[in-house]
Every structure is written in C-alpha cells, then in structure tokens.
Motif scaffolding. Structure first.
Motif, PDB file in Angstrom:
ATOM      1  N   GLU A 117       4.144  -8.361  -6.110  1.00 25.20           N
ATOM      2  CA  GLU A 117       5.411  -9.058  -5.894  1.00 25.20           C
ATOM      3  C   GLU A 117       6.061  -9.432  -7.219  1.00 25.20           C
TER       4      GLU A 117
ATOM      5  N   VAL B  91      13.341 -16.425  -7.959  1.00 30.02           N
ATOM      6  CA  VAL B  91      13.868 -15.062  -8.088  1.00 30.02           C
ATOM      7  C   VAL B  91      15.240 -14.961  -7.422  1.00 30.02           C
ATOM      8  N   LYS B  92      15.456 -15.716  -6.345  1.00 27.93           N
ATOM      9  CA  LYS B  92      16.773 -15.687  -5.697  1.00 27.93           C
ATOM     10  C   LYS B  92      17.851 -16.281  -6.589  1.00 27.93           C
TER      11      LYS B  92
ATOM     12  N   ASP C  22      13.776  -6.750 -10.249  1.00 21.03           N
ATOM     13  CA  ASP C  22      15.039  -7.360  -9.819  1.00 21.03           C
ATOM     14  C   ASP C  22      15.778  -7.978 -10.998  1.00 21.03           C
TER      15      ASP C  22
ATOM     16  N   HIS D  60       9.793  -8.661  -8.615  1.00 17.61           N
ATOM     17  CA  HIS D  60      10.674  -9.712  -9.135  1.00 17.61           C
ATOM     18  C   HIS D  60      11.155  -9.380 -10.542  1.00 17.61           C
TER      19      HIS D  60
ATOM     20  N   ARG E 104      10.021 -18.709  -3.950  1.00 18.28           N
ATOM     21  CA  ARG E 104      10.917 -17.552  -3.915  1.00 18.28           C
ATOM     22  C   ARG E 104      12.321 -17.902  -4.401  1.00 18.28           C
TER      23      ARG E 104
END
Length: 161
Positions: free
Chosen positions: A45, A132-133, A52, A49, A129
């Motif tokens: 994950e 990363v958002k 991203d 990330h 989370r």
C-alpha cells in the motif's frame, strides 16, 4: 510570481526523493517476497501511495515545462499568437476551473477521511488514509497556482505579439 515557480521546483525535488524511495521500496518488497517468501500488505500500500504522490506532484511541473498532453499535430502548425490564445483559453476554461473544483471537493474528502479515522480495509494495511488523500487537493492547489503563473505569462506574451 517567481514564488510559484520556486514552489513548483521544490515540490519537484520532494517528488524526486519520493520516487527514489519508491524504487528502493519496490526492490525491497519484491526481494523479500520472492527470495524470503514474506510480504507486507502495508509495504504494498505504501508503494501505491508513493506512486500517487509522484504522479500528483508531477502535474504542476509538467505544466510548467509545457510538456503536458495536447494534440501537438495541430498546435505546432499554428502561429505563436493562435497558440497563445489557445493556451489562455485552455487555462481559463479547463485547468483553473477543474483545479479549483478538485481542491474544493477534495478538502471535504480529506476532512471526512480524517474524522472517520479511515484506514485500509486489508489486514495489516496502512492507517491514516487521510494523509494520502490530502495530497490530491494539495497537488491541484499547486497546479492552480502554476496555471495562474502560466496565464500571466501567456497574457504578457499575447500583448507583445
């Protein structure tokens, strides 16, 4: 306006560091999985990330370098004045509104993720989370600023043509 170019430049340095970290992380993860038969959901994950972040923070720099996707087969044949008009139009009616919309809506998604303490649904996945958002509205804020810089430069260029 030089501040915007400097900000974009430094974010590119951060992105390069994250990209190098991503390469090392992938090598480590693949090596541990195939050589030692052990893997980690959290590492996988984290790879996504990092990927991203690299993509998101590269958008503004790509715009700054004028290396973004466009139909160059037509654009190259236009006069400098027509190209400048196209650049101004696309910045005003596409880049700026879309960037503003993503920043505006994205902040709400980050806030909701933070309030809900959103985490990975996979066992052993990453928590928080919202971190990363938060890179999405941040990256598009940077794009918005870079687009404003581009718009100012294009208007100046149009006036001199």
């Amino acid at each position: 306006m030089q501040l915007i170019n400097q900000l974009t430049k430094y974010m590119t340095y951060i992105t390069a560091f994250i990209l190098a970290s991503l390469v090392l992380l992938v090598v480590y993860d693949a090596s541990s999985r195939y050589l030692f038969s052990s893997g980690s959901t959290a590492l996988q994950e984290l790879e996504w990330h990092f990927f991203d972040v690299v993509i998101l923070f590269s958008i503004a720099f790509t715009l700054k370098l004028n290396a973004h996707v466009r139909v160059d087969i037509f654009y190259e044949k236009f006069s400098p004045k027509v190209r400048t008009i196209i650049d101004i139009f696309s910045t005003l009616f596409f880049i700026l509104p879309l960037s503003f919309l993503i920043v505006y809506i994205g902040v709400g998604f980050v806030e909701m993720s933070f309030v809900q303490n959103e985490a990975s649904s996979d066992p052993g996945g990453l928590k928080y989370r919202w971190i990363v958002k938060s890179f999405m509205p941040l990256a598009f804020l940077l794009l918005l600023l870079q687009a404003l810089q581009l718009l100012v430069d294009d208007v100046k260029r149009f006036q001199s043509l």
